[in-house]
Design a protein around this motif. Structure first.
Motif, short mmCIF file in Angstrom:
data_model
loop_
_atom_site.label_atom_id
_atom_site.label_comp_id
_atom_site.label_asym_id
_atom_site.label_seq_id
_atom_site.Cartn_x
_atom_site.Cartn_y
_atom_site.Cartn_z
N ARG A 283 6.03 -16.32 6.70
CA ARG A 283 6.65 -15.15 6.62
C ARG A 283 5.65 -14.17 6.83
O ARG A 283 5.71 -12.81 6.41
N GLU A 284 4.42 -14.27 7.68
CA GLU A 284 3.50 -13.52 7.93
C GLU A 284 3.90 -12.28 8.64
O GLU A 284 3.32 -11.28 8.59
N ASN A 285 5.14 -12.40 9.52
CA ASN A 285 5.40 -11.18 10.29
C ASN A 285 6.71 -10.22 9.47
O ASN A 285 7.25 -9.53 10.02
N ALA A 286 7.11 -10.72 8.30
CA ALA A 286 7.94 -10.07 7.41
C ALA A 286 7.50 -8.76 6.95
O ALA A 286 7.45 -8.76 5.59
N ASP A 287 6.95 -8.02 7.86
CA ASP A 287 6.34 -6.78 7.15
C ASP A 287 7.36 -5.57 7.43
O ASP A 287 7.90 -5.31 8.49
N PHE A 288 6.80 -4.32 6.63
CA PHE A 288 7.66 -3.24 6.69
C PHE A 288 6.43 -2.07 6.62
O PHE A 288 5.65 -2.17 5.81
N ARG A 289 6.71 -1.03 7.45
CA ARG A 289 6.05 0.09 7.45
C ARG A 289 6.92 1.59 7.08
O ARG A 289 8.01 1.51 7.86
N ASN A 290 6.63 2.30 6.57
CA ASN A 290 7.27 3.41 6.12
C ASN A 290 6.58 4.64 6.34
O ASN A 290 5.36 4.80 5.75
N TYR A 291 7.02 5.69 6.95
CA TYR A 291 6.27 7.11 7.41
C TYR A 291 7.28 8.35 7.03
O TYR A 291 8.46 8.24 7.27
N GLY A 292 7.02 9.06 5.98
CA GLY A 292 7.79 10.12 5.64
C GLY A 292 7.26 11.44 6.01
O GLY A 292 5.84 11.69 5.48
N HIS A 293 8.04 12.38 6.09
CA HIS A 293 7.45 13.82 6.30
C HIS A 293 8.63 14.76 5.62
O HIS A 293 9.85 14.72 5.95
N THR A 294 8.04 15.53 4.76
CA THR A 294 9.05 16.68 4.22
C THR A 294 8.39 18.05 3.92
O THR A 294 7.32 18.13 3.83
N ALA A 295 9.15 19.09 4.51
CA ALA A 295 8.85 20.36 4.34
C ALA A 295 9.73 20.88 3.24
O ALA A 295 11.05 20.80 3.33
N LEU A 296 8.88 21.89 2.37
CA LEU A 296 9.82 22.52 1.09
C LEU A 296 9.74 23.72 1.39
O LEU A 296 8.59 24.24 1.87
N GLY B 58 5.65 24.21 0.98
CA GLY B 58 4.84 22.85 0.88
C GLY B 58 5.13 21.89 1.93
O GLY B 58 6.49 22.08 2.69
N TYR B 59 4.46 20.75 1.98
CA TYR B 59 4.47 19.88 3.05
C TYR B 59 3.75 18.51 2.50
O TYR B 59 3.07 18.49 1.65
N ARG B 60 4.87 17.42 2.88
CA ARG B 60 4.40 16.14 2.03
C ARG B 60 4.52 15.14 3.10
O ARG B 60 5.46 15.13 3.84
N PHE B 61 3.39 14.31 3.14
CA PHE B 61 3.57 13.20 3.91
C PHE B 61 3.11 11.84 3.27
O PHE B 61 2.40 11.78 2.43
N SER B 62 3.91 10.84 3.60
CA SER B 62 3.84 9.56 2.82
C SER B 62 3.64 8.37 3.84
O SER B 62 4.41 8.37 4.94
N PHE B 63 3.02 7.40 3.55
CA PHE B 63 2.82 6.20 4.31
C PHE B 63 2.93 4.99 3.22
O PHE B 63 2.21 4.94 2.31
N SER B 64 3.51 4.04 3.66
CA SER B 64 3.77 2.70 2.75
C SER B 64 3.65 1.54 3.69
O SER B 64 4.21 1.64 4.72
N LEU C 106 0.83 -1.04 -0.02
CA LEU C 106 0.17 -0.01 0.08
C LEU C 106 0.91 1.23 -0.14
O LEU C 106 2.03 1.23 0.44
N LEU C 107 0.40 2.16 -0.77
CA LEU C 107 1.19 3.45 -0.65
C LEU C 107 0.08 4.78 -0.36
O LEU C 107 -0.94 4.80 -1.33
N HIS C 108 0.26 5.62 0.20
CA HIS C 108 -0.46 6.88 0.45
C HIS C 108 0.38 8.11 0.29
O HIS C 108 1.48 7.70 0.99
#
Length: 325
Positions: A210-223, A195-201, A179-181
């Motif tokens: 391998r049900e627990n081999a999961d990754f999550r990413n949160y990103g914040h960027t100010a421009l 500007g401001y950018r937020f991302s979540f994957s 998933l990607l937002h």
């Protein structure tokens, strides 16, 4: 469009070296691309000088397992079916919705893994100034909002025989959902932009074992973009990413900052440069890495006579440096 290729492997005595090899049969393979577009609305005027267009595009691609071409790179042994809806509502909004499915192993060979991919995405842009402000105004406190979403599910569609293929049917069959937002808001003014950018994957591994081999990413960027003088602009960005490794119970961080400059100080002369710093660390003290990258370039544009026309060209000198610690 349609294409056909033929492959014939002649006998090679050097390769055979006196042994009896299994002959490779001559094969002829096909490829096709079909595209259909339908305009539900085409430049439909919703108000003065504001037009709406809604278009649906359907595509179908199929490339046989041994299809090859010298003119382009193609993913042989794949089939793709996809639909895309494009919408433009004057200056008020634009959107693109997409859904597609693809698969490989078109000959359904029992000892080869067959995977299927389902992909859906959406992209939406809304300039709020067109809704609540004056579209002709040079600067406005009403921002432009952009949002993107994507979901990809890739999974095994067959279960090759373990003895003949080497696949372990209980743990080697892929099944993953990604998933990607991504959301961004920007304000545009005469001399600067912010500007401001937020991302979540999210990577959800559903493969057995391998049900627990999961990754999550949160990103914040100010421009921040500055136009200080005519021909001189500066861009600044500051961001932080958080990376969660669920299986390893590890939370990593990437902090970064950067500046870039573009300066056209004469009609044909320009300078551009950038400098960026970053730091990578985690909550388990597995490491603390810092690095920087610098780049500078001086360039001059020119034109050469070419018949009745002018041929553009550029000469430049550049310097770059990267350091990892």
């Amino acid at each position: 469009s349609y294409g056909r290729s033929t492959y014939e492997n002649p006998d090679d005595p050097v390769l055979a070296q006196g042994d009896q090899l299994v002959p490779v049969e001559k094969t002829t393979d096909d490829a096709r691309h079909l595209s259909l577009a339908f305009d539900f609305l085409q430049d439909y005027e919703i108000k003065e000088s504001q037009f709406t267009t809604v278009t649906l595009e359907l595509t179908h691609d199929r490339f046989d397992p041994f299809y090859r071409t010298l003119g382009a790179f193609l993913n042989s042994d794949t089939e793709l079916n996809q639909g895309t809806l494009f919408t433009q509502i004057g200056d008020f909004a634009n959107a693109q919705l997409l859904y597609g499915e693809s698969e490989d192993n078109l000959d359904d060979i029992a000892t080869v893994l067959k995977t299927k991919t389902k992909r859906g995405s959406a992209n939406i842009g809304i300039p709020l100034r067109a809704w609540f402000g004056d579209p002709e105004e040079e600067g406005s406190f009403w921002p432009t909002f952009n949002y993107a979403f994507e979901r990809v599910h890739q999974f095994a569609k067959n279960s090759p025989d373990e003895d003949q293929s080497g696949f372990n049917n209980t743990s080697h069959l892929p099944d993953q959902v990604s998933l990607l937002h991504d959301a961004e808001v920007q304000w545009f003014f005469e001399r600067f932009d912010i500007g401001y950018r937020f991302s979540f994957s999210d990577q959800d591994n559903r493969q057995i074992g391998r049900e627990n081999a999961d990754f999550r990413n949160y990103g914040h960027t100010a421009l921040l973009g500055l136009r200080l003088l005519e021909g001189l602009s500066i861009g600044l960005d500051l961001g932080r990413e958080r990376n969660d490794d669920i299986e390893a119970n590890n939370r990593g961080y990437t902090d970064r900052g950067g500046i870039d400059l573009v300066w056209q100080f004469l009609e044909h002369w320009a300078f551009n440069g950038s400098y960026a710093l970053s730091r990578v660390h985690d909550n388990n003290d597995n490491g603390d890495d810092r690095d920087f990258a610098a780049f500078a370039q001086l360039s001059r544009n020119f034109e050469l006579p070419f018949g009745e026309n002018r041929l553009p060209g550029q000469i430049f000198v550049s310097y770059s440096q990267t350091e990892l610690d």
